[in-house]
Scaffold this active site. Structure first.
Site, PDB file in Angstrom:
ATOM      1  N   GLU A 180      32.058  32.220  32.461  1.00  0.00           N
ATOM      2  CA  GLU A 180      31.182  31.522  33.404  1.00  0.00           C
ATOM      3  C   GLU A 180      30.653  30.256  32.740  1.00  0.00           C
ATOM      4  O   GLU A 180      30.350  30.239  31.544  1.00  0.00           O
ATOM      5  CB  GLU A 180      30.023  32.457  33.771  1.00  0.00           C
ATOM      6  CG  GLU A 180      28.964  31.843  34.665  1.00  0.00           C
ATOM      7  CD  GLU A 180      27.737  32.739  34.774  1.00  0.00           C
ATOM      8  OE1 GLU A 180      27.113  32.741  35.853  1.00  0.00           O
ATOM      9  OE2 GLU A 180      27.395  33.420  33.794  1.00  0.00           O
ATOM     10  N   LYS A 215      30.733  33.321  43.283  1.00  0.00           N
ATOM     11  CA  LYS A 215      29.793  34.391  42.972  1.00  0.00           C
ATOM     12  C   LYS A 215      28.980  34.766  44.207  1.00  0.00           C
ATOM     13  O   LYS A 215      28.340  33.914  44.832  1.00  0.00           O
ATOM     14  CB  LYS A 215      28.869  33.936  41.837  1.00  0.00           C
ATOM     15  CG  LYS A 215      27.973  34.999  41.246  1.00  0.00           C
ATOM     16  CD  LYS A 215      27.222  34.431  40.046  1.00  0.00           C
ATOM     17  CE  LYS A 215      26.331  35.453  39.388  1.00  0.00           C
ATOM     18  NZ  LYS A 215      25.603  34.878  38.220  1.00  0.00           N
ATOM     19  N   CYS A 237      29.007  37.609  35.605  1.00  0.00           N
ATOM     20  CA  CYS A 237      27.736  37.791  34.894  1.00  0.00           C
ATOM     21  C   CYS A 237      26.815  38.787  35.588  1.00  0.00           C
ATOM     22  O   CYS A 237      27.044  39.989  35.561  1.00  0.00           O
ATOM     23  CB  CYS A 237      27.071  36.431  34.712  1.00  0.00           C
ATOM     24  SG  CYS A 237      25.715  36.413  33.498  1.00  0.00           S
TER      25      CYS A 237
END
Length: 533
Positions: A275, A335, A391
């Site tokens: 990321e 995301k 994440c």
């Protein structure tokens, strides 16, 4: 100690609640003391049962929650001061307080260890869902990466592991109470049942280890590389040198290409960057586009690039793009579960009155889709379906659910931990990835900007990992799988069933409490009080 507890019961309960919270905290990475979690639950259960009423149960649960979350979450305030850290810790501790209240309520029912354990599941679900989408960090399951309970994720996912740990703890509390009281015609039966649960649940985890797929079992194998380029500096402004971050990952990928050319490394079929490896939008910036394309051609493999993309309305998406050499960008995962108070700020006008950091929160918007991207190895078999949880997403059960149903054969967690300094956060997140690997029966690759990056096999073992704050690359031959675990097939149902059972127990206890005087849960202190009166 018993005499002191009898003489100073309020102090004893307070100290017990604090110790219980600290025991649960100590079960979490980077420590490997997973067995402390059921001990902490057992002690908290004993404290709550001896509390004076429901308010006492809530209060002692709150204290235990603070003792747990305050040392667990300091990374949330490293660069923004203590207010967010302490505020988040308090919000999470309130749910442990709610557990204390509900546990106190249902502990008058026959078979109370089971009902108390389900209330832990209920409050963990609540904390993982509300507010602002919830905050699952600190679930009991995420401290079990090295423990006997981990294989149970194959059956019931993270909620199943948490419930197993909680049930062991509540049964242990029942065993202590039974051994201490030694009265009543059925006490031997109760002790035997509690002891059986304390032994059987963790042993079941050991047994389930035998059903986990072997690290090399699969339909076919591919060679996967993870790149950790590192960052110029840690902190909220780590990406002030965005070009340097991108250059670091290009440089480390080029080093891998040189190693392949020299015969010191295998030719990768796919390369995974972390990321924020390109916070320069490569779809808008021609230099970044050219640099990524060149290194993808040099490594002869598609690269999953973590990039921040700027939308036409000036919002941003946190994306993973499959970069296919000279063909450039292909599929992408935006995301879907974005971090409140970090990637976006709810009620920005309100919260900016409380912190000068409020306006530094991002303007990210959530993506959509099934969480799968496809990468085509250069001349080796068909495209590979890769499930992506970026994440923060890995903490949520639903993150990989859609991608698994969409046919993910391999999982990856690209992450950036540079904004959390030299903290325990990266190890806590790595443990979550280990749970997800077992839960879904897939090999999993963690690619981090500054560490820890790791290769995790489907049995939850960490096959390779990097150190923190150093450029590095990892490479492994990993199997692709299409089989489904019970946890994947069942999805959220195990947690829903446990929550429903907890709700029924709470309602039944409330009705019983209302229509008939229910004796307080028996313990030595209550007996001593009645004798003195």
């Amino acid at each position: 100690m018993t005499a002191t507890a009898t003489r100073y019961p309020v102090l004893a309960r307070l100290v017990g609640a604090i110790v219980a919270g600290l025991l649960i905290y100590a079960s979490f990475p980077p420590r490997t003391c997973w067995y402390l979690a059921p001990l902490g639950i057992a002690l908290l259960t004993l404290v709550v049962r001896s509390s004076r009423g429901l308010r006492g149960g809530f209060g002692h649960g709150l204290v235990a929650g603070l003792a747990f979350f305050v040392p667990l979450l300091p990374w949330t305030g490293i660069y923004v001061g203590p207010a967010p850290w302490l505020g988040l810790s308090l919000a999470c501790a309130i749910y442990v307080g709610l557990f204390g209240l509900l546990a106190r309520l249902v502990s008058a029912l026959p078979g109370w260890p089971l009902w108390v354990a389900t209330t832990w599941t209920l409050t963990e679900w609540g904390r993982s869902s509300f507010p602002f989408g919830g905050f699952p960090w600190g679930r009991l399951a995420f401290g079990q990466g090295d423990g006997w309970y981990l294989p149970l994720a194959w059956l019931g996912g993270a909620p199943g592991v948490s419930f197993a740990v909680a049930l062991t703890g509540t049964a242990l509390a029942a065993l202590v109470i039974g051994l201490r009281e030694r009265r009543g015609a059925r006490w031997r039966t109760g002790i035997a049942a509690a002891a059986a649960i304390v032994v059987a649940v963790p042993v079941a985890g050991l047994i389930f280890r035998t059903v986990l797929p072997a690290p090399a079992d699969g339909d076919r194998t591919i060679t996967v590389a993870a790149i950790q380029g590192s960052v110029p500096r840690l902190g909220l402004d780590f990406n002030a040198q965005r070009r340097a971050v991108l250059d670091n990952h290009v440089r480390e990928t080029a080093a891998l290409a040189d190693a392949v050319a020299a015969g010191r490394a295998r030719q990768p079929d796919v390369v995974i960057w972390p990321e924020n490896s390109s916070d320069i939008d490569p779809l808008r910036n021609s230099d970044a586009y050219a640099e990524i394309t060149a290194v993808s051609e040099r490594i002869h493999a598609p690269i999953l690039v973590g990039a921040v993309l700027v939308n036409d309305d000036d919002t941003t998406t946190n994306s993973v793009i499959v970069w296919n050499g000279a063909d450039g960008p292909g599929e992408r995962h935006d995301k879907k579960i974005i971090q409140p108070f970090g990637e976006y700020l709810p009620y920005r006008d309100f919260f900016r009155h409380f912190s000068r950091y409020a306006d530094r929160a991002g303007y990210f918007v959530p993506g959509h889709g099934d969480g799968v991207v496809h990468a085509q190895p250069d001349g080796r078999g068909g495209p590979v379906a890769i499930g992506v949880a970026t994440c923060y997403e890995v903490a949520f059960d639903r993150a990989f659910e859609d991608s698994m149903h969409a046919g993910a054969q391999l999982l990856t967690v690209p992450t950036n931990n540079a904004t959390f300094g030299d903290s325990e956060m990266t190890y806590q997140q790595l443990a979550m990835s280990r749970v997800r690997a077992v839960e879904h029966g897939r090999a999993l690759v963690v690619a981090a900007t500054s560490g820890v990056s790791a290769i995790i096999t489907a049995d939850g073992a960490v096959r390779q990992e990097t150190s923190k704050f150093v450029p590095a690359w990892l490479e492994a031959e990993l199997p692709l799988r299409h089989t489904t675990t019970p946890a994947t097939a069942l999805g959220p149902w195990p947690e829903w069933v446990l929550c429903i059972v907890a709700g029924i127990a709470v309602v039944a206890s409330a009705i019983r409490r209302r229509i008939m005087p229910s004796p307080e849960p028996a313990d030595d202190e209550a007996v001593d009080d009645r004798v003195r009166r």
